[in-house]
Write a protein that holds these residues in place. Structure first.
Motif, mmCIF file in Angstrom:
data_model
loop_
_atom_site.group_PDB
_atom_site.id
_atom_site.type_symbol
_atom_site.label_atom_id
_atom_site.label_comp_id
_atom_site.label_asym_id
_atom_site.label_seq_id
_atom_site.Cartn_x
_atom_site.Cartn_y
_atom_site.Cartn_z
ATOM 1 N N ASP A 1 0.817 -1.216 0.000
ATOM 2 C CA ASP A 1 0.000 0.000 0.000
ATOM 3 C C ASP A 1 0.847 1.261 0.000
ATOM 4 O O ASP A 1 0.542 2.234 -0.695
ATOM 5 N N GLY B 1 3.860 0.361 -3.201
ATOM 6 C CA GLY B 1 3.546 -0.309 -4.456
ATOM 7 C C GLY B 1 4.659 -1.220 -4.922
ATOM 8 O O GLY B 1 4.888 -1.396 -6.114
ATOM 9 N N ASP C 1 5.863 -4.405 -5.724
ATOM 10 C CA ASP C 1 5.489 -5.790 -6.003
ATOM 11 C C ASP C 1 6.647 -6.758 -5.816
ATOM 12 O O ASP C 1 6.432 -7.963 -5.682
ATOM 13 N N GLU D 1 0.874 -15.876 -8.054
ATOM 14 C CA GLU D 1 -0.207 -14.928 -8.260
ATOM 15 C C GLU D 1 -0.531 -14.811 -9.748
ATOM 16 O O GLU D 1 -1.700 -14.872 -10.156
ATOM 17 N N ARG E 1 -4.154 -10.349 -2.832
ATOM 18 C CA ARG E 1 -4.808 -9.531 -3.860
ATOM 19 C C ARG E 1 -5.662 -10.353 -4.821
ATOM 20 O O ARG E 1 -6.420 -9.791 -5.614
ATOM 21 N N ARG F 1 -9.447 -9.725 -4.481
ATOM 22 C CA ARG F 1 -9.907 -8.344 -4.415
ATOM 23 C C ARG F 1 -10.541 -7.946 -5.744
ATOM 24 O O ARG F 1 -9.965 -8.137 -6.807
ATOM 25 N N ASP G 1 -10.975 -5.124 -7.112
ATOM 26 C CA ASP G 1 -10.265 -4.105 -7.899
ATOM 27 C C ASP G 1 -8.883 -4.555 -8.346
ATOM 28 O O ASP G 1 -8.217 -3.850 -9.101
ATOM 29 N N ARG G 2 -8.442 -5.732 -7.905
ATOM 30 C CA ARG G 2 -7.108 -6.199 -8.295
ATOM 31 C C ARG G 2 -7.205 -7.531 -9.045
ATOM 32 O O ARG G 2 -7.341 -7.570 -10.249
ATOM 33 N N GLY G 3 -7.129 -8.632 -8.319
ATOM 34 C CA GLY G 3 -7.070 -9.921 -8.984
ATOM 35 C C GLY G 3 -8.299 -10.245 -9.819
ATOM 36 O O GLY G 3 -8.177 -10.735 -10.945
ATOM 37 N N TRP H 1 -8.256 -8.174 -12.885
ATOM 38 C CA TRP H 1 -7.151 -8.590 -13.761
ATOM 39 C C TRP H 1 -7.537 -9.844 -14.549
ATOM 40 O O TRP H 1 -7.340 -9.912 -15.769
#
Length: 544
Positions: free
Chosen positions: A90, A93, A95, A232, A267, A270, A272-274, A277
């Motif tokens: 957070d 960022g 990764d 991931e 993630r 989530r 808004d993420r995974g 995606w």
């Protein structure tokens, strides 16, 4: 042995040394490994490391040791590690912290369609069960070794699917002893080879000849070691797949990974993420297929001759110049453009000297020159049987894309099968395989390839640099290799020399084997026996 530099030694109290000892491999050297800690905790330590001036041992003592020693690492320590990862993600960022821990996962009963998706990522290590040295004639759990899709099984095509696949496996099991006996009669035992080594080599060649009968639904066991970041990416791809088996397997994989590296995967679910995606991957794949059909759907297919087809479709005519420039560049003080201009003026003898110095005296195929060879790049359009494709696809440094597996390109009939008089049964099996595909395709397009045999052909394109081609061509042309991918490797090597005209690069690949071989596996079996005999390990029967 060289003398170590004068590294400073961090001081710890006797109590601290006792606390550290179970978790680090030494207490006084600048290089050490972590042990006896969960992957998430090890990764959290490294994530904290990047934002601290403390040494790793000191960080462990100050921030993690209490939880580990109290036995709370399973709950409190994991929660602490998860919170740390969340803060790093957070706040920064970053990764890359997801690369700091990994896990070994066994993926079993995965179809040959699924294993290609599991092995897509470059930044992971894979080891897949062989169809060349393992017989698939048994019935683990009382079932043939194939994937049964629930939707297909619940449909009116379910009984036909089971019947055809059962017959494919039954044919494989029936022909295996017949082909083995034939090869034992026609391929003599070489002088100096033990009977055990010879019989294993014969069995391997028989398995090679019949693996084409196995359908793509054939299940395999696959071991994966990867970082949290690689897992991931894998999970996101599986969730976006059109193959139901892949999507359901993603849930199984995620459940187990959360038991060992939970912080790396927060993630995935989530929205808004995974979730977003995976949706993006699925939507773009579907839309691309529609647009390709609309604007390019009338591209005619060229006729394909029997056997593997290898076309060199793209290369840089200046590839050798670029390799020589990359060789010289680190040893000079000029810019690359100036080095390239000077290289272009070299004579043939000077060019040969420069390349020879860089390649050196290669004593075996593992002695490969450096990254200068990565400046020459080639793209090959290949048609080969699916069995050969599944071996070549695992070369992760290549950029490989493939077309859907169908019976449309025909299949390759092994010469050994013909010579043994077993070709009629083999051809009948391929016809049944193709008919089942045609029945499935209209209603189950993603699952229809399960019916297609490994002998059926698939078209794929491979882009690779010269260094990776050296590895692929030398490895895959070895005598113990399968005849199908040996031909692909040999032809790739030949195209670089003859079509691209990069003869110096091709000549550097001096361990490509173009000779025909009989019992290709025999030499490897003899070497294995020689290694094991001094240790008293006896007959290495398990290697076949």
């Amino acid at each position: 042995m060289s003398t170590l530099p004068d590294y400073w030694v961090e001081e710890f109290t006797e109590e601290e040394r006792a606390r550290l000892a179970p978790y680090v491999t030494n207490l006084d050297r600048p290089v050490f490994a972590l042990r006896n800690l969960p992957e998430t905790v090890k990764g959290a330590l490294f994530a904290r490391y990047s934002r601290s001036g403390k040494t790793l041992r000191r960080l462990f003592l100050d921030e993690f040791a209490d939880q580990v020693e109290s036995g709370e690492v399973g709950e409190i320590g994991m929660a602490r590690a998860t919170a740390l990862y969340q803060r790093v993600f957070d706040d920064y960022g970053d990764d890359s912290v997801a690369q700091l821990g990994g896990a070994h996962v066994a993926c079993e009963q995965a179809s040959n369609l699924l294993t290609k998706q599991l092995e897509w990522g470059r930044l992971a290590a894979y080891l897949e069960q062989s169809t060349r040295y393992v017989s698939y004639a048994d019935r683990p759990g009382g079932r043939r070794r194939y994937h049964l899709d629930p939707d297909v099984d619940a449909s009116d095509l379910g009984p036909e699917y089971r019947r055809v696949l059962d017959e494919l496996f039954a044919t494989y099991a029936e022909l295996l002893p017949a082909l083995t006996d034939h090869l034992a009669r026609v391929v003599p035992q070489e002088p100096g080879s033990s009977e055990a080594a010879w019989r294993r080599a014969v069995k391997a060649r028989a398995l090679d000849g019949l693996r084409g009968l196995l359908p793509a639904a054939t299940t395999s066991n696959l071991g994966i070691y990867a970082t949290g970041q690689a897992y991931e990416a894998l999970l996101l791809r599986l969730r976006a797949s059109a193959l139901p088996e892949a999507r359901s397997y993603a849930d199984l994989l995620l459940e187990e990974l959360r038991k060992v590296i939970p912080a790396f995967l927060h993630r995935i679910d989530r929205e808004d993420r995974g979730v977003a995606w995976s949706r993006y991957l699925a939507e773009t794949a579907a839309e691309t297929a529609k647009v390709v059909e609309a604007v390019l759907g009338d591209v005619p297919a060229a006729a394909i001759a029997p056997g593997p087809s290898v076309r060199l479709t793209e290369f840089d005519p200046a590839g050798e110049d670029k390799v020589l420039t990359a060789i010289a560049y680190p040893n000079l003080e000029a810019g690359e453009a100036e080095v390239a201009a000077r290289v272009a003026r070299l004579g043939a003898e000077e060019r040969a000297r420069l390349l020879a110095a860089y390649v050196g005296e290669r004593r075996n195929r593992r002695h490969r020159p450096g990254r200068a060879f990565e400046r020459a790049v080639y793209t090959f359009d290949v048609v080969a049987d699916y069995g050969a494709f599944r071996d070549l696809q695992r070369h992760r440094m290549c950029t490989i894309v493939w077309q859907p597996l169908t019976p449309a390109l025909g299949y390759d009939l092994p010469a050994d099968v013909v010579e043994a008089g077993l070709d009629g049964r083999f051809q009948d099996a391929m016809a049944s395989s193709a008919a089942l595909y045609e029945a499935l395709a209209p209603r189950f397009p993603a699952q229809a390839p399960y019916a297609v045999g490994l002998a059926h052909r698939v078209r794929f394109a491979m882009t690779m640099n010269a260094r990776e081609l050296m590895h692929l061509a030398e490895l895959r042309s070895t005598p113990q290799g399968h005849p199908a991918y040996r031909l692909v490797a040999q032809r790739m090597h030949g195209r670089v020399a003859d079509q691209a005209g990069h003869r110096a690069i091709a000549e550097a690949m001096r361990f490509v084997v173009h000779d025909e071989v009989g019992l290709g596996r025999l030499a490897a079996e003899r070497r294995l026996e020689a290694r094991q005999a001094p240790a008293g390990l006896g007959d290495p029967a398990g290697s076949a």
